[in-house]
Design an enzyme around this catalytic site. Structure first.
Site, short mmCIF file in Angstrom:
data_model
loop_
_atom_site.label_atom_id
_atom_site.label_comp_id
_atom_site.label_asym_id
_atom_site.label_seq_id
_atom_site.Cartn_x
_atom_site.Cartn_y
_atom_site.Cartn_z
NE ARG A 71 -2.62 1.47 3.48
CZ ARG A 71 -3.50 1.75 4.44
NH1 ARG A 71 -4.79 1.82 4.15
NH2 ARG A 71 -3.10 1.94 5.68
CG ASP A 85 11.24 0.30 -11.01
OD1 ASP A 85 10.52 -0.26 -11.86
OD2 ASP A 85 11.69 1.45 -11.14
CD GLU A 149 -8.94 4.50 2.54
OE1 GLU A 149 -8.62 4.09 3.67
OE2 GLU A 149 -8.15 5.07 1.76
#
Length: 265
Positions: A71, A85, A149
């Site tokens: 997250r 990456d 949210e």
């Protein structure tokens, strides 16, 4: 072996574990318990990119098929690029409120010409050894999860879930309940209605919807609300509850031993 992105599209009852302690050992131990993925939280923790990379290594090295989802703190294409990456299975982005924001997430995850992710070798491409193969396949293998949210996100849930490239939608229960003015009232009718709206939006778009459960006693309730997947448990809570349980049991045992038995003369 199916990757996490494929699992979101083909399986139900996927289980994840929440990690906020920045140590590879915690990640490794959790990954041995059969979870489909661990969620490494960098939104509300001080975890650095190097720490996340080492936690991902620990998960990859553990027995089993657990993968790492990260997250990120926000819908920032630079942060998203750097996390990907590392070679993780996907990202989760908080506070997505519109379909346009969801498209921005997909663009940040996707290599050109369809997206804007910068192209460079790194751990994800075996430090360049698998560079071309990774770039050619990354767009089809990275899981993209967005969180709803807020009230605005709730109002736009159908449009968000329908964005091409979104693999899953996640209800952030703490933030959503706070934004609705009913923080922590998990059985409030308004919160139930909000969950139903997001779950229905996911069903209409054929996109799985999940949420987070800290208290094991809430698992049944969330399953009954038709969530497609759950993140069950959090590392810090396991430590807290486990320590409290054994300390309390020891104190009770010592207390019982110290109490003299009553006997008749």
């Amino acid at each position: 072996m199916k990757n996490l992105k494929q699992k979101f599209h083909t399986e139900t009852d996927i289980a994840g574990a929440w990690l906020s302690i920045g140590h590879p050992t915690v990640a490794e131990v959790t990954a041995t318990e059969g979870f489909d993925f661990v969620l490494v939280d960098t939104e509300h923790t001080p975890l650095t990119l190097e720490t996340v990379e080492n936690m991902s290594r620990a998960v990859d090295g553990a027995d089993g098929e657990t993968e790492t989802l990260v997250r990120v703190p926000s819908n920032d294409p630079v942060r998203i690029k750097r996390v990907l990456d590392i070679g993780v299975a996907g990202i989760m982005v908080p506070m997505i409120e519109t379909a346009d924001e969801a498209r921005e997430v997909v663009d940040a995850v996707t290599y050109p010409p369809n997206g804007i992710r910068g192209v460079a070798s790194g751990r994800a491409s075996a430090y360049g050894d698998d560079f071309q193969e990774y770039v050619e396949n990354a767009n089809e293998s990275i899981a993209t999860v967005v969180q709803i949210e807020t009230q605005t996100g709730l109002d736009n849930a159908r449009e968000i879930a329908a964005v091409d490239g979104i693999d899953a939608v996640f209800v952030g229960p703490a933030d959503l309940s706070a934004n609705l003015g009913i923080f922590g009232e998990w059985e409030n009718d308004r919160f139930d209605d909000a969950i139903e709206r997001v779950v229905t939006a996911g069903e209409d778009a054929d996109v799985p919807v999940g949420t987070f459960v800290v208290d094991p006693g809430d698992i049944e309730m969330r399953v009954e609300q038709d969530f497609d997947f759950l993140i069950v448990g959090k590392d810090t809570n396991h430590l807290s509850s486990g320590n409290e349980e054994v300390r309390q049991r020891y104190a009770e045992t010592v207390s019982q031993q110290a109490t003299p038995s009553m006997s008749e003369d």
